[in-house]
Design an enzyme around this catalytic site. Sequence first.
Site, short mmCIF file in Angstrom:
data_model
loop_
_atom_site.label_atom_id
_atom_site.label_comp_id
_atom_site.label_asym_id
_atom_site.label_seq_id
_atom_site.Cartn_x
_atom_site.Cartn_y
_atom_site.Cartn_z
N LEU A 44 10.68 52.16 52.12
CA LEU A 44 9.53 51.33 52.51
C LEU A 44 8.24 51.72 51.79
O LEU A 44 7.53 50.88 51.23
CB LEU A 44 9.34 51.44 54.03
CG LEU A 44 8.42 50.43 54.66
CD1 LEU A 44 8.96 49.02 54.53
CD2 LEU A 44 8.21 50.76 56.13
N GLU A 88 15.08 56.57 43.46
CA GLU A 88 15.61 56.57 44.83
C GLU A 88 17.07 57.00 44.78
O GLU A 88 17.86 56.48 44.00
CB GLU A 88 15.47 55.16 45.43
CG GLU A 88 16.27 54.90 46.69
CD GLU A 88 15.97 55.88 47.84
OE1 GLU A 88 14.79 56.02 48.20
OE2 GLU A 88 16.92 56.49 48.36
N GLN A 133 13.19 46.40 58.75
CA GLN A 133 12.95 47.13 57.50
C GLN A 133 13.96 46.74 56.42
O GLN A 133 13.61 46.63 55.25
CB GLN A 133 13.03 48.63 57.80
CG GLN A 133 12.66 49.52 56.64
CD GLN A 133 12.36 50.95 57.08
OE1 GLN A 133 12.10 51.20 58.25
NE2 GLN A 133 12.38 51.88 56.16
N TYR A 175 11.56 48.37 76.27
CA TYR A 175 11.84 49.77 76.65
C TYR A 175 12.79 49.74 77.83
O TYR A 175 12.76 48.79 78.64
CB TYR A 175 10.54 50.49 77.04
CG TYR A 175 9.79 50.94 75.81
CD1 TYR A 175 9.97 52.22 75.32
CD2 TYR A 175 8.94 50.08 75.13
CE1 TYR A 175 9.32 52.64 74.17
CE2 TYR A 175 8.28 50.48 73.99
CZ TYR A 175 8.48 51.77 73.51
OH TYR A 175 7.84 52.17 72.38
N ASP A 221 6.39 58.94 55.51
CA ASP A 221 6.97 59.97 56.37
C ASP A 221 6.89 61.36 55.75
O ASP A 221 6.97 62.36 56.46
CB ASP A 221 8.43 59.64 56.70
CG ASP A 221 8.55 58.62 57.84
OD1 ASP A 221 7.54 57.96 58.16
OD2 ASP A 221 9.66 58.48 58.41
C1 LIG Z 1 14.62 53.61 65.28
C2 LIG Z 1 13.38 53.55 64.45
C3 LIG Z 1 12.49 52.52 64.66
C4 LIG Z 1 11.32 52.46 63.91
N1 LIG Z 1 10.44 51.43 64.12
C5 LIG Z 1 9.32 51.35 63.38
C6 LIG Z 1 8.45 50.24 63.54
O1 LIG Z 1 8.67 49.36 64.36
N2 LIG Z 1 7.35 50.17 62.73
C7 LIG Z 1 7.10 51.13 61.79
O2 LIG Z 1 6.11 51.01 61.07
N3 LIG Z 1 7.91 52.18 61.60
C8 LIG Z 1 9.02 52.31 62.37
N4 LIG Z 1 9.89 53.34 62.15
C9 LIG Z 1 9.56 54.35 61.14
C10 LIG Z 1 9.90 53.90 59.72
O3 LIG Z 1 11.27 53.56 59.63
C11 LIG Z 1 9.56 55.02 58.76
O4 LIG Z 1 8.24 55.44 59.02
C12 LIG Z 1 9.68 54.55 57.31
O5 LIG Z 1 11.01 54.32 56.96
C13 LIG Z 1 9.10 55.59 56.37
O6 LIG Z 1 9.27 55.15 55.08
P1 LIG Z 1 9.25 56.19 53.87
O7 LIG Z 1 9.49 55.36 52.66
O8 LIG Z 1 8.04 57.04 53.96
O9 LIG Z 1 10.46 57.17 54.16
P2 LIG Z 1 12.01 56.86 54.21
O10 LIG Z 1 12.26 55.53 54.76
O11 LIG Z 1 12.63 58.03 54.88
O12 LIG Z 1 12.40 56.85 52.69
C14 LIG Z 1 12.38 57.99 51.90
C15 LIG Z 1 13.31 57.74 50.75
O13 LIG Z 1 13.21 58.80 49.81
C16 LIG Z 1 14.49 59.01 49.25
N5 LIG Z 1 14.52 60.37 48.69
C17 LIG Z 1 14.35 61.54 49.34
N6 LIG Z 1 14.39 62.54 48.48
C18 LIG Z 1 14.61 62.02 47.25
C19 LIG Z 1 14.76 62.57 45.95
N7 LIG Z 1 14.66 63.88 45.73
N8 LIG Z 1 14.95 61.73 44.93
C20 LIG Z 1 15.05 60.40 45.13
N9 LIG Z 1 14.92 59.82 46.34
C21 LIG Z 1 14.69 60.63 47.38
C22 LIG Z 1 15.45 58.83 50.43
O14 LIG Z 1 16.73 58.52 49.98
C23 LIG Z 1 14.78 57.69 51.19
O15 LIG Z 1 15.32 56.43 50.86
C24 LIG Z 1 11.06 53.45 62.92
C25 LIG Z 1 11.97 54.48 62.70
C26 LIG Z 1 13.11 54.54 63.46
C27 LIG Z 1 14.09 55.67 63.24
#
Ligand SMILES: Cc1cc2nc3c(=O)[nH]c(=O)nc-3n(C[C@H](O)[C@H](O)[C@H](O)COP(=O)(O)OP(=O)(O)OC[C@H]3O[C@@H](n4cnc5c(N)ncnc54)[C@H](O)[C@@H]3O)c2cc1C
Length: 555
Positions: A18, A38, A118, A223, A321
Site C-alpha cells: 500500500l 517488492e 486493500q 465490532y 508500517d
Molecule cells: C485486519 C486488518 C485490518 C486493517 N484495516 C485497516 C483499515 O481499515 N484502514 C487502514 O488504513 N489500515 C488498516 N490496516 C493496516 C494496513 O493493512 C497497513 O497499515 C498497511 O498494509 C501498511 O502498508 P505498508 O505498505 O506500510 O506495509 P505492508 O502492507 O506490510 O507492506 C510492506 C511490503 O514490504 C515488502 N517487503 C518487506 N521487506 C522487503 C524487502 N527487503 N524487499 C522487498 N520487499 C520487502 C513486503 O513483502 C510487503 O509487501 C489493517 C490491517 C489489518 C491486519
Amino acid sequence: MERETGEDIPVLIVGGSLVGLSAALFLRWHGIEVLAVERHAGTAINARAGHFHLRTVEILRSVGLEATVRHKSEEQYPPDGGINNVESLAGREIANYFPNLNAGVDEFSPTIRLFINQDALEPILRARAEELGARLLYGNECESLEQDADGVTAVIRHLDSGARRTVRAKYVVAADGNRSPSRERLGVGMHGHGLLSHSITIYFRAQADLGPLLRDRNQGVHYVTNPLMRGFFRLDRSGNAGFLVVNLVGDTSRPEVVAAYPSAPWARVAEGITEQRALELLRAAIGVPDIPVVIDNIAPWRAMADAADRFQVGRVFLAGDAAHVVPPNGGYGGNTGMQDAHNLAWKLALTLKGIAGPGLLETYDAERRPVGDLTVEQAFTRYVTRVAPYLGTDDTQPLVDDFSMEIGYRYSSPAIAGEPGSPPLHEHPRESQGRPGARAPHVFLDRQGTQVSTLDLFGGNFVLLTGPEGRVWHDAAAVTAKELGLPLDAHVVGGDDLADPEGRFPGAYGISPSGAVIVRPDGFVGWRATGAAGAPESVLRQVLKSLLCRGNGRP
Ligand SMILES: Cc1cc2nc3c(=O)[nH]c(=O)nc-3n(C[C@H](O)[C@H](O)[C@H](O)COP(=O)(O)OP(=O)(O)OC[C@H]3O[C@@H](n4cnc5c(N)ncnc54)[C@H](O)[C@@H]3O)c2cc1C
C-alpha cells in the site's frame, strides 16, 4: 552468483504494498524517476485495510483516482455504511460509533470517506503509478542498504533466479512493513504500547443468507463483543462475505482475566489455531451455532501500537508500517502510511530538482513523527475502548474526534511559517481556518461555470491564493517565483477566473479580502498574511525561501 552492475535511480522504494505503491505514484506525480522492489509476486492478496479516511480520498482525488476508487468501493460495500458494536450479527447492538461514515463530511470536504479492500485498492494504485512511469519490480528482495555521503547502494535479489543487482539511489523510501528489515538494519528502535495480541483474520463466505440476521443494518464494520471473543467483522455489500478479525478470546470482562494480564492466553488467538476453532469463533460471532460457512483463509498477525524513534536516517526515510504500527481500530495504519508518502514525495522532488534546500527533507521527520505518535495513541485508545476495556484507561489518551484526526492534524517545522503562540498538534477543522501548518480548508468555487474545490487547486506546485482585493500579492508571486526558479500557481479567489459565489474563501482561510495564503504541494498551509503588505515581493521571497529551507546564500 554473478552480480549485475549497478544502475542509478533518484529514489528507490523498498516494499511495493500500500505505502510503497503510494510513494511510487506520488513521486511520479511530481516527475521523479522511481524504482520500487517488492518481495511478493504481486499486489496484496488479502483485504486487510478497508476503511479509508477523508484525507486519503482527498489525496487520491488530487492524483486523478477518486472516481475509480469510489466506483470500486460502491461495488464492494454499502455506501452509507458505518461502524457499530454487536453481541453477534444476530444479537443486540451494543454501540454505534459511526451510524453513517459520511455524516457531516460535506461541511469539510468535496469527497467522502469510504470502504475499499486493500487488495482492490493496490491494483488501482499500481496501475496509476505505472501509467505515470513508475518501475515496479515484484518478486525481488532488497538485501542490503549502505549509505555514504552521496547516495545509497542497495543489493536487490531476484527471488526466483537468485540473480543479484546493485542499485545506486540518491534516496530510499523504506515502506517495508511493520517488521521493516530496513528499520532493523538502521538500528532504529520503536516505542509505544508494544504487542497487544496475536490476532487472526478469518476470511469467509456464508452459504446461507445473513440478510435476515442483519435486519437491514449492514454497517460494513461490526465490532463483536461476547463472552467467547472480541474482534470485528468487515462485511461486503452482500452482507454474506468478508472477514472476521479475532483479537481476544474468552470473557475478558471477568476480573481474574484482568488480573492475569499481561501473560494473557486470551490474547494469543493465533497460537495453534485450527480451522475447526476458527469455525467455532466465526459462528459465535455470527450468532447462529450451525450456520453453513466456508473459510477461505486464516491469516495470523500481531496487533501492536508502536512508533519508530526516528523516521529518517540520512538518506533513508521510513514510511507506513515501517514507521508506525497500530491496531486496526479506527482504520489508521494504511491511511497514515499513505499520508507519510504524500508528505515526503514533494519534498524529495523539490530537493532532487535542486529547488529546495537540504533542510527540507528533515521536515519529514519533524512533521510526520508527531502525527505518527498521535496516531499510535489514538488507535490504542480505540483498541482499548472497542476491544480491550480490561486494559483500563490509565495509559490511554482521551479520544480525539475523527475529523480532528483525519484532517485536523497540524505540522510544525521549518517548512511552515508558523504564527505566534504554541500551535496544537490537532485541531477541529472548523477551528483551524487556514492556520499555517493545517490542511488547507475546502471551499467550493466556480471556474467558468464548473464547481471546483479549493482542494482541486493543490497537489502539484506551491499555490498562492489571495482574496478579491489581493491582486498585488498575485502579481508579486509571479515575479518572486521566477526569481527563485520555483513553479508556483497563483489565483485571485473572487476574481475573473475563480468566482467565490458565497464569499466564503477569506473567512475560511482566516484572512481579509486583501490577504494571501501559500499552500504547499501537499495541500497544507505554509504561510498566510491576513491583509496587504508594503513590499509583497520581498515578503514572498523571504517566505518562500524559508518554506523551501533555502539558506541565505542562495537566491
Ligand atoms: C485486519 C486488518 C485490518 C486493517 N484495516 C485497516 C483499515 O481499515 N484502514 C487502514 O488504513 N489500515 C488498516 N490496516 C493496516 C494496513 O493493512 C497497513 O497499515 C498497511 O498494509 C501498511 O502498508 P505498508 O505498505 O506500510 O506495509 P505492508 O502492507 O506490510 O507492506 C510492506 C511490503 O514490504 C515488502 N517487503 C518487506 N521487506 C522487503 C524487502 N527487503 N524487499 C522487498 N520487499 C520487502 C513486503 O513483502 C510487503 O509487501 C489493517 C490491517 C489489518 C491486519
